[in-house]
Write a protein that holds these residues in place. Sequence first.
Motif, PDB file in Angstrom:
ATOM      1  N   HIS A  52       1.109  -1.075  -0.010  1.00  0.00           N
ATOM      2  CA  HIS A  52       0.169  -0.681   0.140  1.00  0.00           C
ATOM      3  C   HIS A  52       0.633   1.470  -0.051  1.00  0.00           C
ATOM      4  O   HIS A  52       0.701   2.254   0.475  1.00  0.00           O
ATOM      5  CB  HIS A  52      -0.891  -0.055   0.879  1.00  0.00           C
ATOM      6  CG  HIS A  52      -2.344  -0.923   1.309  1.00  0.00           C
ATOM      7  ND1 HIS A  52      -2.826  -0.741   0.257  1.00  0.00           N
ATOM      8  CD2 HIS A  52      -2.709  -1.937   1.355  1.00  0.00           C
ATOM      9  CE1 HIS A  52      -4.102  -1.388  -0.278  1.00  0.00           C
ATOM     10  NE2 HIS A  52      -3.343  -2.410   0.849  1.00  0.00           N
ATOM     11  N   GLY A  53       1.785   1.777  -0.584  1.00  0.00           N
ATOM     12  CA  GLY A  53       2.389   2.846  -0.812  1.00  0.00           C
ATOM     13  C   GLY A  53       3.731   2.741  -0.412  1.00  0.00           C
ATOM     14  O   GLY A  53       3.954   4.142  -0.207  1.00  0.00           O
ATOM     15  N   GLU A  54       4.053   2.409   1.219  1.00  0.00           N
ATOM     16  CA  GLU A  54       4.666   2.428   2.150  1.00  0.00           C
ATOM     17  C   GLU A  54       6.170   2.521   1.615  1.00  0.00           C
ATOM     18  O   GLU A  54       6.833   1.335   2.401  1.00  0.00           O
ATOM     19  CB  GLU A  54       4.392   1.876   3.571  1.00  0.00           C
ATOM     20  CG  GLU A  54       2.645   2.477   3.788  1.00  0.00           C
ATOM     21  CD  GLU A  54       2.847   3.990   4.333  1.00  0.00           C
ATOM     22  OE1 GLU A  54       4.037   4.600   4.562  1.00  0.00           O
ATOM     23  OE2 GLU A  54       1.879   3.997   5.086  1.00  0.00           O
ATOM     24  N   TYR A  55       7.056   2.615   0.400  1.00  0.00           N
ATOM     25  CA  TYR A  55       8.035   2.975   0.422  1.00  0.00           C
ATOM     26  C   TYR A  55       8.595   2.684   1.568  1.00  0.00           C
ATOM     27  O   TYR A  55       9.620   1.690   0.853  1.00  0.00           O
ATOM     28  CB  TYR A  55       8.205   4.003  -0.084  1.00  0.00           C
ATOM     29  CG  TYR A  55       9.839   3.599  -1.678  1.00  0.00           C
ATOM     30  CD1 TYR A  55      10.854   4.531  -0.565  1.00  0.00           C
ATOM     31  CD2 TYR A  55      10.055   2.732  -1.858  1.00  0.00           C
ATOM     32  CE1 TYR A  55      12.604   4.543  -0.457  1.00  0.00           C
ATOM     33  CE2 TYR A  55      11.416   2.664  -2.161  1.00  0.00           C
ATOM     34  CZ  TYR A  55      12.544   3.810  -1.975  1.00  0.00           C
ATOM     35  OH  TYR A  55      13.606   3.282  -2.363  1.00  0.00           O
ATOM     36  N   GLU A  56       9.231   3.167   2.442  1.00  0.00           N
ATOM     37  CA  GLU A  56      10.638   3.478   3.448  1.00  0.00           C
ATOM     38  C   GLU A  56      10.275   2.105   4.306  1.00  0.00           C
ATOM     39  O   GLU A  56      11.121   0.983   4.244  1.00  0.00           O
ATOM     40  CB  GLU A  56      10.138   4.858   4.581  1.00  0.00           C
ATOM     41  CG  GLU A  56      10.932   5.669   3.701  1.00  0.00           C
ATOM     42  CD  GLU A  56      11.761   6.547   4.555  1.00  0.00           C
ATOM     43  OE1 GLU A  56      10.614   6.441   6.124  1.00  0.00           O
ATOM     44  OE2 GLU A  56      12.201   8.019   4.619  1.00  0.00           O
ATOM     45  N   ALA A  57       9.390   1.700   4.518  1.00  0.00           N
ATOM     46  CA  ALA A  57       8.570   0.050   4.982  1.00  0.00           C
ATOM     47  C   ALA A  57       8.968  -0.802   4.255  1.00  0.00           C
ATOM     48  O   ALA A  57       9.483  -2.037   4.357  1.00  0.00           O
ATOM     49  CB  ALA A  57       7.229   0.386   5.500  1.00  0.00           C
ATOM     50  N   PHE A  58       8.867  -0.743   3.202  1.00  0.00           N
ATOM     51  CA  PHE A  58       8.585  -2.079   2.057  1.00  0.00           C
ATOM     52  C   PHE A  58      10.416  -1.963   1.779  1.00  0.00           C
ATOM     53  O   PHE A  58      10.616  -3.221   1.470  1.00  0.00           O
ATOM     54  CB  PHE A  58       8.022  -1.615   0.936  1.00  0.00           C
ATOM     55  CG  PHE A  58       8.048  -2.592  -0.401  1.00  0.00           C
ATOM     56  CD1 PHE A  58       8.065  -3.347  -0.164  1.00  0.00           C
ATOM     57  CD2 PHE A  58       9.423  -1.598  -0.950  1.00  0.00           C
ATOM     58  CE1 PHE A  58       8.169  -4.284  -1.603  1.00  0.00           C
ATOM     59  CE2 PHE A  58       9.792  -2.084  -2.232  1.00  0.00           C
ATOM     60  CZ  PHE A  58       9.714  -3.954  -2.288  1.00  0.00           C
ATOM     61  N   SER A  59      10.430  -1.424   1.651  1.00  0.00           N
ATOM     62  CA  SER A  59      12.173  -0.884   1.221  1.00  0.00           C
ATOM     63  C   SER A  59      13.634  -1.737   2.536  1.00  0.00           C
ATOM     64  O   SER A  59      14.088  -2.236   2.507  1.00  0.00           O
ATOM     65  CB  SER A  59      12.956   0.575   1.192  1.00  0.00           C
ATOM     66  OG  SER A  59      14.297   0.031   0.459  1.00  0.00           O
ATOM     67  N   HIS A  60      12.631  -1.171   3.143  1.00  0.00           N
ATOM     68  CA  HIS A  60      13.800  -1.753   4.755  1.00  0.00           C
ATOM     69  C   HIS A  60      13.569  -3.368   4.691  1.00  0.00           C
ATOM     70  O   HIS A  60      13.998  -3.729   4.611  1.00  0.00           O
ATOM     71  CB  HIS A  60      13.304  -1.130   5.799  1.00  0.00           C
ATOM     72  CG  HIS A  60      13.753  -1.473   7.424  1.00  0.00           C
ATOM     73  ND1 HIS A  60      15.627  -1.182   7.453  1.00  0.00           N
ATOM     74  CD2 HIS A  60      14.165  -2.505   8.717  1.00  0.00           C
ATOM     75  CE1 HIS A  60      15.536  -1.728   8.349  1.00  0.00           C
ATOM     76  NE2 HIS A  60      15.001  -2.358   9.240  1.00  0.00           N
ATOM     77  N   VAL A  61      12.048  -3.671   4.682  1.00  0.00           N
ATOM     78  CA  VAL A  61      12.367  -5.007   4.875  1.00  0.00           C
ATOM     79  C   VAL A  61      12.689  -6.208   3.122  1.00  0.00           C
ATOM     80  O   VAL A  61      12.899  -6.997   4.034  1.00  0.00           O
ATOM     81  CB  VAL A  61      10.407  -5.722   4.808  1.00  0.00           C
ATOM     82  CG1 VAL A  61      10.143  -7.429   4.632  1.00  0.00           C
ATOM     83  CG2 VAL A  61       9.292  -4.963   6.074  1.00  0.00           C
ATOM     84  N   LEU A  62      12.484  -5.260   2.488  1.00  0.00           N
ATOM     85  CA  LEU A  62      12.950  -5.785   1.377  1.00  0.00           C
ATOM     86  C   LEU A  62      14.104  -6.286   1.250  1.00  0.00           C
ATOM     87  O   LEU A  62      15.229  -7.006   1.385  1.00  0.00           O
ATOM     88  CB  LEU A  62      13.433  -4.458  -0.407  1.00  0.00           C
ATOM     89  CG  LEU A  62      13.044  -5.767  -1.437  1.00  0.00           C
ATOM     90  CD1 LEU A  62      11.974  -6.703  -1.483  1.00  0.00           C
ATOM     91  CD2 LEU A  62      12.810  -4.918  -2.122  1.00  0.00           C
ATOM     92  N   LYS A  63      15.434  -5.116   2.260  1.00  0.00           N
ATOM     93  CA  LYS A  63      16.542  -5.139   2.720  1.00  0.00           C
ATOM     94  C   LYS A  63      17.119  -5.622   3.410  1.00  0.00           C
ATOM     95  O   LYS A  63      17.663  -6.953   3.223  1.00  0.00           O
ATOM     96  CB  LYS A  63      17.483  -4.017   3.045  1.00  0.00           C
ATOM     97  CG  LYS A  63      17.623  -2.948   2.001  1.00  0.00           C
ATOM     98  CD  LYS A  63      17.692  -1.015   2.566  1.00  0.00           C
ATOM     99  CE  LYS A  63      17.688  -0.341   1.167  1.00  0.00           C
ATOM    100  NZ  LYS A  63      18.467  -0.470   0.453  1.00  0.00           N
ATOM    101  N   ASN A  64      16.262  -6.370   4.632  1.00  0.00           N
ATOM    102  CA  ASN A  64      16.692  -7.011   5.194  1.00  0.00           C
ATOM    103  C   ASN A  64      16.047  -8.764   5.524  1.00  0.00           C
ATOM    104  O   ASN A  64      16.497  -9.800   6.059  1.00  0.00           O
ATOM    105  CB  ASN A  64      16.609  -6.881   7.315  1.00  0.00           C
ATOM    106  CG  ASN A  64      14.833  -7.039   7.269  1.00  0.00           C
ATOM    107  OD1 ASN A  64      13.984  -7.429   6.236  1.00  0.00           O
ATOM    108  ND2 ASN A  64      14.511  -6.035   8.539  1.00  0.00           N
ATOM    109  N   GLY A  65      15.585  -8.894   4.211  1.00  0.00           N
ATOM    110  CA  GLY A  65      14.568 -10.004   3.991  1.00  0.00           C
ATOM    111  C   GLY A  65      13.770 -11.085   5.004  1.00  0.00           C
ATOM    112  O   GLY A  65      14.562 -11.814   5.419  1.00  0.00           O
ATOM    113  N   SER A  66      12.979  -9.683   5.337  1.00  0.00           N
ATOM    114  CA  SER A  66      12.621 -10.442   6.794  1.00  0.00           C
ATOM    115  C   SER A  66      12.901 -10.617   7.707  1.00  0.00           C
ATOM    116  O   SER A  66      12.606 -12.159   8.244  1.00  0.00           O
ATOM    117  CB  SER A  66      11.249 -11.301   6.770  1.00  0.00           C
ATOM    118  OG  SER A  66       9.856 -10.455   5.849  1.00  0.00           O
TER     119      SER A  66
END
Length: 650
Positions: free
Chosen positions: A47-61
Amino acid sequence: MKNLETRYLKRLSECYPTIAAASTEIINLQAILNLPKGTEHFLTDIHGEYEAFSHVLKNGSGSVRRKIDDVFGNTLSKRDKQSLATLIYYPKEKMAQVKKAETNMEDWYKINLYRLIEVSKRSASKYTRSKVRKALPKDFAYVIEELITEKSEVNDKESYYNEIIMTIIRIGRAEEFIEAISELIQRLVVDHLHIVGDIYDRGPGPHIIMDKLMTYHSLDIQWGNHDVLWMGAAAGQRGCIANVIRICARYGNLDILEDGYGINLLPLATFSLRTYGDDPCTCFALKGPEKPNKAEMEMDLRMHKAISVIQFKVEGQIIKGRKEFGLEDRALLHRIDYEKGTIMLGKKEYQLLDTNFPTIDPKDPYRLCPEEEEVMERLERAFMGCEKLQKHIRFLLAKGGLYKVYNDNLLYHGCVPLNEDGSFKEVSLFGETFKGKSLYDALERYIRKGFFALDPQAREEGRDMMWYIWLHPGSPLFGKDKMATFERYFLAEKMTHLERKNPYYNLLEDEKVMDSILREFGLSSEEAHIVNGHMPVKRKDGESPIKCNGKVLVIDGGFSRAYQKETGIAGYTLIYNSYGLLLVAHEPFESTEAAIQKESDIHSDYMVVKRVVKRRLVGDTDVGKELKGQVTDLERLLGAYRSGEIKEKM
């Protein structure tokens, strides 16, 4: 049949022209089949939340942090591990912070380069050297390969590696190297990404997320209802266009359209100010953060009301023109008594909270006034002519679909429409009846027709079907009896806002029903799961994302801040590696700055859904099945070479 097989083997021989070439490829493929399966990462409802998405993508959950733990165990403190993880996520920003406090940067570079090399070695160990080589950053490919590859022929390995690292530092390339190897680690810890719907709406950066996804090394996307809405808007469907703009206005995100996609909203703004300039628009309060500029806030309120009225008119026109949709009860403007300011819903009359409708002709309520018509014509051209939006939608079409079956998991965003007894609900589309998997397949065909059909009628049907998917009770991406947008704006009575969910949502714990869905999509294994987005899990109320004894996993990512008070957390993501399935619960993301300064992470805890007794290999996956098929074909080619049926090409 024999001739067909011979023709196929001759074609294959063009790629592998000798016994040696075919044999080498068989050996390579067999080696790949016996490697551990790559890590899959599942995200949904971004839902457009780029910063949170980017962080989860970087840390691979949490995959990066788990890799650090695997490498260093108890030899590094918790704080040092977190510092290393933050460096991997945000190398450039972290180094800028460190340089302000660190007096001996050479030692810092040396220590962290060694640590990063060890993590990258472990991350690369589950892949073939060829695959790792393709992932290496161009500028440092040779050096990184030297550092992460064991050199049995080198007697003093420590001296060899130390000399390479000291040279990197001495020539002033340490920071660029750290950035490159950090990005390599991020890439290697996750082999494949699944986006299970709803990239768009609510948050401020869906266009940034789409740009990021277009550069990702391996992914698939299951479209969510909000994604299909934007696809319909890009195709020029007016109901979808009006809904997209209304939602952007409601969440204070009109700059997504203006700045992100370059869509000119000035005609709508001018019309809104002229038509609703003296209207307080109290029913159209914004849900996003309050803007400091009062004039801008008031303008957004007026644009919000203007596009909402246009939406109700346009949707009424679609309902009238598409009687086969059976949505006559959702055309509401002709049910209003404009003198009394009331509306009849069923047998009950309700008072409207807003009665100022200067553009509605009570005798013909769904007709756009000339100015509204001009606004919509210009918006239609803008959406269809927006190069960036069209590029993003083409990417969704190329990488996406309404569902996916992958490694014994069935992925979809919404639901499979069911009757109360758990049987598949039959849905009529343009005179044909579909249910279960066939409904999904038919709807996806219509979406693609909306973009690619040469026949104008088929293309128009496809466009209207995208609006249908957004709000129809028969749509698996909507799954409710109505979309009560009008009622939520204009009526105080909460019971009118109620949207009753499809029986699917009440049957999630029914193992018999869930098994029937899995079988419908070709999955009968005990290892099979449904991975479902779309439904925020209310953890604060004790709700679990694991349903039906682990057969159904609800992983609404909860990235949208609007839902976080309701759920108590920022949702769930899913990791599927060679050891099993792991659900990751997330805390709300504060900001990128906080993640760097405080070295904070947002994954809070894990739930092991399934841990395998024997580690899963590539050979146990869908990719493995394809590779085994290639091995079989190559062995047939070898047989043809050796029997003289096909001649080697030396």
